[in-house]
Write a protein that holds these residues in place. Sequence first.
Motif, PDB file in Angstrom:
ATOM      1  N   GLN A 114       0.814  -1.215   0.000  1.00 60.85           N
ATOM      2  CA  GLN A 114       0.000   0.000   0.000  1.00 60.85           C
ATOM      3  C   GLN A 114       0.848   1.267   0.000  1.00 60.85           C
ATOM      4  OE1 GLN A 114      -3.419  -0.378  -0.214  1.00 60.85           O
ATOM      5  NE2 GLN A 114      -2.790  -2.510  -0.461  1.00 60.85           N
ATOM      6  N   GLY A 115       2.170   1.100   0.047  1.00 58.62           N
ATOM      7  CA  GLY A 115       3.073   2.248   0.053  1.00 58.62           C
ATOM      8  C   GLY A 115       3.462   2.739   1.436  1.00 58.62           C
ATOM      9  N   LEU A 116       3.000   2.066   2.487  1.00 58.04           N
ATOM     10  CA  LEU A 116       3.362   2.468   3.844  1.00 58.04           C
ATOM     11  C   LEU A 116       4.784   2.008   4.145  1.00 58.04           C
ATOM     12  CD1 LEU A 116       0.066   1.551   5.700  1.00 58.04           C
ATOM     13  CD2 LEU A 116       0.814   3.806   4.967  1.00 58.04           C
ATOM     14  N   GLU A 117       5.532   2.842   4.845  1.00 58.78           N
ATOM     15  CA  GLU A 117       6.937   2.571   5.125  1.00 58.78           C
ATOM     16  C   GLU A 117       7.154   2.237   6.594  1.00 58.78           C
ATOM     17  OE1 GLU A 117       9.411   5.800   3.822  1.00 58.78           O
ATOM     18  OE2 GLU A 117       8.427   5.899   1.868  1.00 58.78           O
ATOM     19  N   LEU A 118       8.020   1.239   6.825  1.00 57.50           N
ATOM     20  CA  LEU A 118       8.426   0.858   8.167  1.00 57.50           C
ATOM     21  C   LEU A 118       9.926   1.054   8.268  1.00 57.50           C
ATOM     22  CD1 LEU A 118       7.894  -0.445  10.953  1.00 57.50           C
ATOM     23  CD2 LEU A 118       8.280  -2.664   9.843  1.00 57.50           C
ATOM     24  N   GLN A 119      10.357   2.025   9.075  1.00 52.50           N
ATOM     25  CA  GLN A 119      11.779   2.321   9.255  1.00 52.50           C
ATOM     26  C   GLN A 119      12.402   1.262  10.160  1.00 52.50           C
ATOM     27  OE1 GLN A 119      13.487   4.949   7.878  1.00 52.50           O
ATOM     28  NE2 GLN A 119      11.647   5.512   6.778  1.00 52.50           N
ATOM     29  N   ILE A 120      13.527   0.693   9.723  1.00 48.62           N
ATOM     30  CA  ILE A 120      14.232  -0.321  10.505  1.00 48.62           C
ATOM     31  C   ILE A 120      15.735  -0.126  10.335  1.00 48.62           C
ATOM     32  CG2 ILE A 120      12.403  -2.049  10.272  1.00 48.62           C
ATOM     33  CD1 ILE A 120      14.360  -3.418   8.221  1.00 48.62           C
ATOM     34  N   GLU A 121      16.494  -0.795  11.185  1.00 50.26           N
ATOM     35  CA  GLU A 121      17.939  -0.860  11.003  1.00 50.26           C
ATOM     36  C   GLU A 121      18.265  -2.213  10.400  1.00 50.26           C
ATOM     37  OE1 GLU A 121      20.778   1.779  13.726  1.00 50.26           O
ATOM     38  OE2 GLU A 121      20.110  -0.094  14.631  1.00 50.26           O
ATOM     39  N   ALA A 122      19.099  -2.216   9.369  1.00 48.98           N
ATOM     40  CA  ALA A 122      19.514  -3.448   8.707  1.00 48.98           C
ATOM     41  C   ALA A 122      21.018  -3.621   8.885  1.00 48.98           C
ATOM     42  CB  ALA A 122      19.151  -3.407   7.229  1.00 48.98           C
ATOM     43  N   LEU A 123      21.430  -4.849   9.070  1.00 50.23           N
ATOM     44  CA  LEU A 123      22.831  -5.208   9.223  1.00 50.23           C
ATOM     45  C   LEU A 123      23.430  -5.467   7.849  1.00 50.23           C
ATOM     46  CD1 LEU A 123      25.251  -6.192  11.014  1.00 50.23           C
ATOM     47  CD2 LEU A 123      24.199  -8.456  10.898  1.00 50.23           C
TER      48      LEU A 123
END
Length: 121
Positions: free
Chosen positions: A23-32
């Motif tokens: 749907q275009g919603l963004e989830l901010q995360i930290e990636a290794l």
Amino acid sequence: MTLSGRFGDEDALFFEIALIDSQGLELQIEALFDTGFSYWLAVDKQDIDGFGWIYVDRQRMQTARGNSRFDIYAGKIKLDGTAYDIPVHVGKGLSEVLLGRQWLTTRRLLVDMPQQLLTLG
């Protein structure tokens, strides 16, 4: 564009990204950032429930834990303000979201531990 990262425990390389659902919603995360992972992105199965990404294929891979099976999804992420449609490897038991070496085909990874400088640009 250059994305700044941070050093984690045992000098792990972390970058902030956004996972984008159907749907275009963004989830901010930290990636290794994992130089031992050959592809674009790996995510644990439970972390993408509800994203609505489309299943594409299945792949067996050799990992540090032995042979594992990954489902491949057509996913979308945002890295440094730019959205990318990429194949995402989805498996079980991944403790971190992993960015892989494919990013190095288009970007330069700079790791300068003495200066505490980490960029992907």
